[in-house]
Design a protein around this motif. Sequence first.
Motif, PDB file in Angstrom:
ATOM      1  N   TRP A 188      28.817   8.583  29.106  1.00 44.64           N
ATOM      2  CA  TRP A 188      28.866   8.848  30.551  1.00 44.64           C
ATOM      3  C   TRP A 188      29.363  10.267  30.821  1.00 44.64           C
ATOM      4  O   TRP A 188      29.071  10.843  31.871  1.00 44.64           O
ATOM      5  CB  TRP A 188      29.756   7.840  31.262  1.00 44.64           C
TER       6      TRP A 188
ATOM      7  N   GLY B 152      30.147  20.183  33.796  1.00 39.17           N
ATOM      8  CA  GLY B 152      28.699  20.072  33.801  1.00 39.17           C
ATOM      9  C   GLY B 152      28.044  21.033  34.767  1.00 39.17           C
ATOM     10  O   GLY B 152      27.047  21.687  34.442  1.00 39.17           O
ATOM     11  N   PHE B 153      28.623  21.145  35.956  1.00 42.57           N
ATOM     12  CA  PHE B 153      28.063  22.042  36.973  1.00 42.57           C
ATOM     13  C   PHE B 153      28.013  23.480  36.463  1.00 42.57           C
ATOM     14  O   PHE B 153      26.965  24.127  36.505  1.00 42.57           O
ATOM     15  CB  PHE B 153      28.912  21.963  38.244  1.00 42.57           C
TER      16      PHE B 153
ATOM     17  N   LYS C  13      32.495  16.609  36.054  1.00 42.83           N
ATOM     18  CA  LYS C  13      31.467  17.135  36.964  1.00 42.83           C
ATOM     19  C   LYS C  13      31.541  18.659  37.047  1.00 42.83           C
ATOM     20  O   LYS C  13      30.508  19.336  37.065  1.00 42.83           O
ATOM     21  CB  LYS C  13      31.656  16.528  38.360  1.00 42.83           C
ATOM     22  N   GLY C  14      32.767  19.210  37.084  1.00 41.16           N
ATOM     23  CA  GLY C  14      32.929  20.664  37.143  1.00 41.16           C
ATOM     24  C   GLY C  14      32.429  21.354  35.889  1.00 41.16           C
ATOM     25  O   GLY C  14      31.775  22.408  35.952  1.00 41.16           O
TER      26      GLY C  14
ATOM     27  N   GLN D 261      36.712  12.300  36.573  1.00 42.13           N
ATOM     28  CA  GLN D 261      35.357  12.447  37.119  1.00 42.13           C
ATOM     29  C   GLN D 261      35.124  13.856  37.647  1.00 42.13           C
ATOM     30  O   GLN D 261      34.058  14.453  37.425  1.00 42.13           O
ATOM     31  CB  GLN D 261      35.126  11.415  38.219  1.00 42.13           C
ATOM     32  N   GLY D 262      36.129  14.412  38.343  1.00 37.91           N
ATOM     33  CA  GLY D 262      35.987  15.755  38.889  1.00 37.91           C
ATOM     34  C   GLY D 262      35.906  16.822  37.806  1.00 37.91           C
ATOM     35  O   GLY D 262      35.108  17.762  37.896  1.00 37.91           O
TER      36      GLY D 262
ATOM     37  N   GLN E 219      26.118  14.124  31.407  1.00 37.59           N
ATOM     38  CA  GLN E 219      26.158  15.029  32.562  1.00 37.59           C
ATOM     39  C   GLN E 219      26.009  16.493  32.154  1.00 37.59           C
ATOM     40  O   GLN E 219      25.903  17.368  33.001  1.00 37.59           O
ATOM     41  CB  GLN E 219      27.471  14.842  33.324  1.00 37.59           C
ATOM     42  N   TYR E 220      26.019  16.745  30.848  1.00 39.13           N
ATOM     43  CA  TYR E 220      25.931  18.114  30.344  1.00 39.13           C
ATOM     44  C   TYR E 220      24.532  18.397  29.805  1.00 39.13           C
ATOM     45  O   TYR E 220      23.965  17.576  29.078  1.00 39.13           O
ATOM     46  CB  TYR E 220      26.924  18.343  29.204  1.00 39.13           C
TER      47      TYR E 220
ATOM     48  N   PHE F  27      37.451  19.661  40.076  1.00 41.39           N
ATOM     49  CA  PHE F  27      36.104  20.229  39.931  1.00 41.39           C
ATOM     50  C   PHE F  27      36.171  21.736  39.685  1.00 41.39           C
ATOM     51  O   PHE F  27      35.656  22.250  38.684  1.00 41.39           O
ATOM     52  CB  PHE F  27      35.277  19.920  41.182  1.00 41.39           C
TER      53      PHE F  27
ATOM     54  N   ASN G 120      25.810  23.851  33.047  1.00 40.36           N
ATOM     55  CA  ASN G 120      24.380  23.615  33.284  1.00 40.36           C
ATOM     56  C   ASN G 120      23.757  24.756  34.082  1.00 40.36           C
ATOM     57  O   ASN G 120      22.649  25.206  33.786  1.00 40.36           O
ATOM     58  CB  ASN G 120      24.171  22.306  34.037  1.00 40.36           C
TER      59      ASN G 120
END
Length: 505
Positions: A420, A154-155, A151-152, A147-148, A424-425, A97, A158
């Motif tokens: 998928w 996107g976080f 997610k990182g 997945q990490g 997330q972005y 992440f 975003n």
Amino acid sequence: MDEKILSAHGLNLEEYKRIVELIGREPNEAELGIFGALWSEHCSYKSSKPFLKVFPTEAPWVLQGPGENAGVVEIDDKYAVAFKVESHNHPSYIEPFHGAATGVGGIIRDILSMGARPVCAFDSLRFGDPRNDGKRKNIKDAKPIAQGVVKGIGFYGNCIGVPTIGGETVFDEVYAGNPLVNAFCLGILEKDKMFRARATKIGQKMVMVGSATGRDGIHGATMASAEFSEETEDKRPNVQIGDPFFGKRLIECTLEVMQKGLIEGCQDFGAAGLAGSTSEFGSKSGMGVRVYLENVPLREEGMTPYEILLSESQERMLYAVDEDKVEEVIKIAKSYGLEAAEVGETTDTKRMEVFYKGEKIVDLPISAIVDDAPVYNRPRKEPQYLKETKSFNQNQLPEVDLKEAIKKVLSSPTIAKKDWIYRQYDQEVGINTVVKPGSDAAILRIKWAVKPEINSEKAVAVSSDGNGRWVYLNPYEGGKRVVAEAVRNVYVSGAKPLAITDCLN
């Protein structure tokens, strides 16, 4: 010198001897740390320089080629785009992440330091095959890493307000122990208002702006150049921790001081931290630098000079500022809730001098740190695997049931839909995205309302491509075909291909 100490700094005995020869004495601990970081593969390209030099880098529309924080090409008489891609592979294996998130943050600051407004991001990702999870020895499972990382990305993207509008993802077992996480960013600017990482005169002040400095990321550059083992978890403290909300404030602050003409040069804090940013400033300016560590804003107690110099804490920038403008720059930074301090100045010595509470702890020629790292022409020959791979007889291959083959191809994670990931972005923040992920290339309008105000009738198309299997089987032909694929994806979208940025890892 103890070889274990050298190894901890990513240096070997021959390199240490070269350091002693260059500076005329043995380096102290802080100086050794600087050499370890700046002479790492990550910073010096000591194994790849001979190859990188052969790339064509000039064209009438190229305003800035290799050697700065990003490349810049003009798109019309008034505007230009700055862009770059870089990797954050090792940190993303250790801490998926945060490793991926700070990769995005770092590339955004590279674009920002050129005077450009970051307006979009891409990612190019490689992971092990998740269908083999649980079967590997001493190698992490691929699925949680993937997945990490996603997610990182996107976080950070975003939250900071930069849309991730395209990319590519491949799953192959060859990447199981070493995922590739490449982050790309593009920014827009007025072409006559480009900034570079340099001061313009002796005595100019170096002002540090952004987050306070902590212990995160120390030895990050040497870790990024190393190989992994079972002790990988021990390297978790080497991974930086990012804060996109701080990063957003840093973007707006930096663009404001640039627009008001308050700074002369800009360098982000990346690999090697303060040691890297100040020595690069001096090298590119043809000057020396004097640094005062006690002025650096800290967020942890008891930090040593070594730690302050080499911390890779995120969301920090270094400005070159005329003395009469320092107060105003610091005032603006404080208004954004950022830390800001005058931490040094340029000199005529061409040396890096670092002081801590009146004591000089570093005194090195900048050329030794930045320019005199060894360059290796590594021995090379055709690998044995290539001969073995090419030795099969196509006529003797077993027959394959066509339906089963199609089913097998379509069930591959590489071929399967990637929505998928890009769901997330945020793909539309900034409202300039014309073509979103899923097409041959993403397309973005060249417009922005303020800091800077940009209103071009042009758009920019971006594609990210790579094919590890092609390059594995025939590096030369594979490399050609990767470029050709990226070019095709851009021109079938209606755009004229102008330039390439690569990340060879």
